[in-house]
Design a protein around this motif. Structure first.
Motif, PDB file in Angstrom:
ATOM      1  N   PHE A  60      42.289  43.179  47.417  1.00 59.09           N
ATOM      2  CA  PHE A  60      40.849  43.379  47.317  1.00 59.09           C
ATOM      3  C   PHE A  60      40.455  43.211  45.859  1.00 59.09           C
ATOM      4  O   PHE A  60      41.125  43.692  44.966  1.00 59.09           O
ATOM      5  N   GLY A  61      39.335  42.565  45.626  1.00 61.18           N
ATOM      6  CA  GLY A  61      38.765  42.434  44.297  1.00 61.18           C
ATOM      7  C   GLY A  61      38.728  40.980  43.889  1.00 61.18           C
ATOM      8  O   GLY A  61      39.355  40.138  44.523  1.00 61.18           O
ATOM      9  N   PRO A  62      37.925  40.687  42.893  1.00 61.92           N
ATOM     10  CA  PRO A  62      37.154  41.601  42.065  1.00 61.92           C
ATOM     11  C   PRO A  62      35.901  42.093  42.773  1.00 61.92           C
ATOM     12  O   PRO A  62      35.492  41.537  43.796  1.00 61.92           O
ATOM     13  N   THR A  63      35.307  43.118  42.209  1.00 60.08           N
ATOM     14  CA  THR A  63      34.076  43.677  42.740  1.00 60.08           C
ATOM     15  C   THR A  63      33.271  44.290  41.616  1.00 60.08           C
ATOM     16  O   THR A  63      33.844  44.783  40.639  1.00 60.08           O
ATOM     17  N   SER A 120      36.293  33.174  37.966  1.00 60.78           N
ATOM     18  CA  SER A 120      37.335  32.292  38.498  1.00 60.78           C
ATOM     19  C   SER A 120      37.854  32.806  39.839  1.00 60.78           C
ATOM     20  O   SER A 120      38.031  32.029  40.796  1.00 60.78           O
ATOM     21  N   GLU A 121      38.106  34.110  39.918  1.00 61.29           N
ATOM     22  CA  GLU A 121      38.585  34.684  41.176  1.00 61.29           C
ATOM     23  C   GLU A 121      37.532  34.558  42.282  1.00 61.29           C
ATOM     24  O   GLU A 121      37.876  34.308  43.446  1.00 61.29           O
ATOM     25  N   THR A 122      36.277  34.691  41.923  1.00 61.01           N
ATOM     26  CA  THR A 122      35.197  34.559  42.906  1.00 61.01           C
ATOM     27  C   THR A 122      35.158  33.137  43.458  1.00 61.01           C
ATOM     28  O   THR A 122      34.939  32.937  44.661  1.00 61.01           O
ATOM     29  N   GLU A 123      35.409  32.148  42.602  1.00 62.54           N
ATOM     30  CA  GLU A 123      35.469  30.766  43.086  1.00 62.54           C
ATOM     31  C   GLU A 123      36.567  30.609  44.131  1.00 62.54           C
ATOM     32  O   GLU A 123      36.376  29.921  45.141  1.00 62.54           O
ATOM     33  N   VAL A 124      37.717  31.235  43.904  1.00 54.48           N
ATOM     34  CA  VAL A 124      38.811  31.171  44.874  1.00 54.48           C
ATOM     35  C   VAL A 124      38.375  31.811  46.190  1.00 54.48           C
ATOM     36  O   VAL A 124      38.647  31.282  47.270  1.00 54.48           O
ATOM     37  N   PHE A 175      28.700  42.413  44.268  1.00 49.37           N
ATOM     38  CA  PHE A 175      29.572  41.471  44.982  1.00 49.37           C
ATOM     39  C   PHE A 175      30.936  42.126  45.162  1.00 49.37           C
ATOM     40  O   PHE A 175      31.293  43.069  44.453  1.00 49.37           O
ATOM     41  N   ALA A 176      31.679  41.629  46.124  1.00 46.91           N
ATOM     42  CA  ALA A 176      33.062  42.052  46.330  1.00 46.91           C
ATOM     43  C   ALA A 176      33.808  40.907  46.997  1.00 46.91           C
ATOM     44  O   ALA A 176      33.273  40.251  47.894  1.00 46.91           O
ATOM     45  N   CYS A 177      35.043  40.687  46.550  1.00 54.12           N
ATOM     46  CA  CYS A 177      35.865  39.608  47.084  1.00 54.12           C
ATOM     47  C   CYS A 177      37.199  40.160  47.570  1.00 54.12           C
ATOM     48  O   CYS A 177      37.617  41.251  47.184  1.00 54.12           O
ATOM     49  N   HIS A 178      37.868  39.387  48.387  1.00 54.08           N
ATOM     50  CA  HIS A 178      39.245  39.689  48.784  1.00 54.08           C
ATOM     51  C   HIS A 178      40.005  38.378  48.900  1.00 54.08           C
ATOM     52  O   HIS A 178      39.415  37.305  48.941  1.00 54.08           O
ATOM     53  N   ASP A 179      41.332  38.483  48.890  1.00 57.03           N
ATOM     54  CA  ASP A 179      42.201  37.306  48.983  1.00 57.03           C
ATOM     55  C   ASP A 179      41.891  36.288  47.886  1.00 57.03           C
ATOM     56  O   ASP A 179      41.915  35.089  48.124  1.00 57.03           O
TER      57      ASP A 179
END
Length: 163
Positions: A89-92, A53-57, A78-82
């Motif tokens: 930072f995250g998830p990763t 879900s966070e990755t979709e954002v 993978f790694a995401c931010h915002d």
């Protein structure tokens, strides 16, 4: 699990690490919109529904706030931010088979550099698992009183409930 704070104006340079990964066939780059369905499914399969879900954002940001590590045409990290909140930072995550090769460190660095380029002076790593990794990699420090932080009261699927 507490949150950690990172000084974005004082990041180590992991460009040489990224170049090494590229030499051994691992590319680390920003994700592209047409890859969203593949990335979200990979995150769901390897990690959790919440992280998917966070990755979709992260993909809803412009440009996408998600970075990928790819080897032989397959996602290995993978790694995401915002995603959960701005300035977080995250998830990763890195596939178990690819851990210990520096992939997570380069993904972290690429995201934090992107955040610095957006004008942030600090980044928050929310709900940290491997605190030692973040301290050693980017000098992250614990934020006192941040457990459970933004995840307080997070809805969870009932035990035995439908999936």
């Amino acid at each position: 699990m507490h949150d950690m704070l990172v000084r974005l104006y004082d990041l180590p340079d992991y460009g040489a690490h990224q170049q090494h990964l590229e030499r051994v066939g691992v590319s680390v780059r920003r994700a592209l919109a047409p890859e969203k369905h593949l990335v979200v499914e990979w995150v769901r399969r390897h990690f959790s529904e919440g992280w998917a879900s966070e990755t979709e954002v992260a993909f809803a940001r412009e440009p996408a706030a998600c970075y990928l590590a790819i080897e032989n045409g397959e996602i290995i990290g993978f790694a995401c931010h915002d995603a959960a909140c701005r300035n977080f930072f995250g998830p990763t995550g890195v596939a178990e088979s690819a851990r210990g090769r520096g992939v997570g460190k380069v993904l972290l660095w690429r995201c934090l550099r992107a955040m610095a380029e957006q004008g942030y002076g600090y980044a928050i790593i929310g709900g940290v698992g491997p605190a030692e990794f973040y301290t050693a990699s980017v000098g992250a420090v614990a934020i006192e009183g941040s457990d459970p932080g933004i995840y307080r009261g997070l809805l969870r699927r009932p035990k035995g409930g439908p999936s």
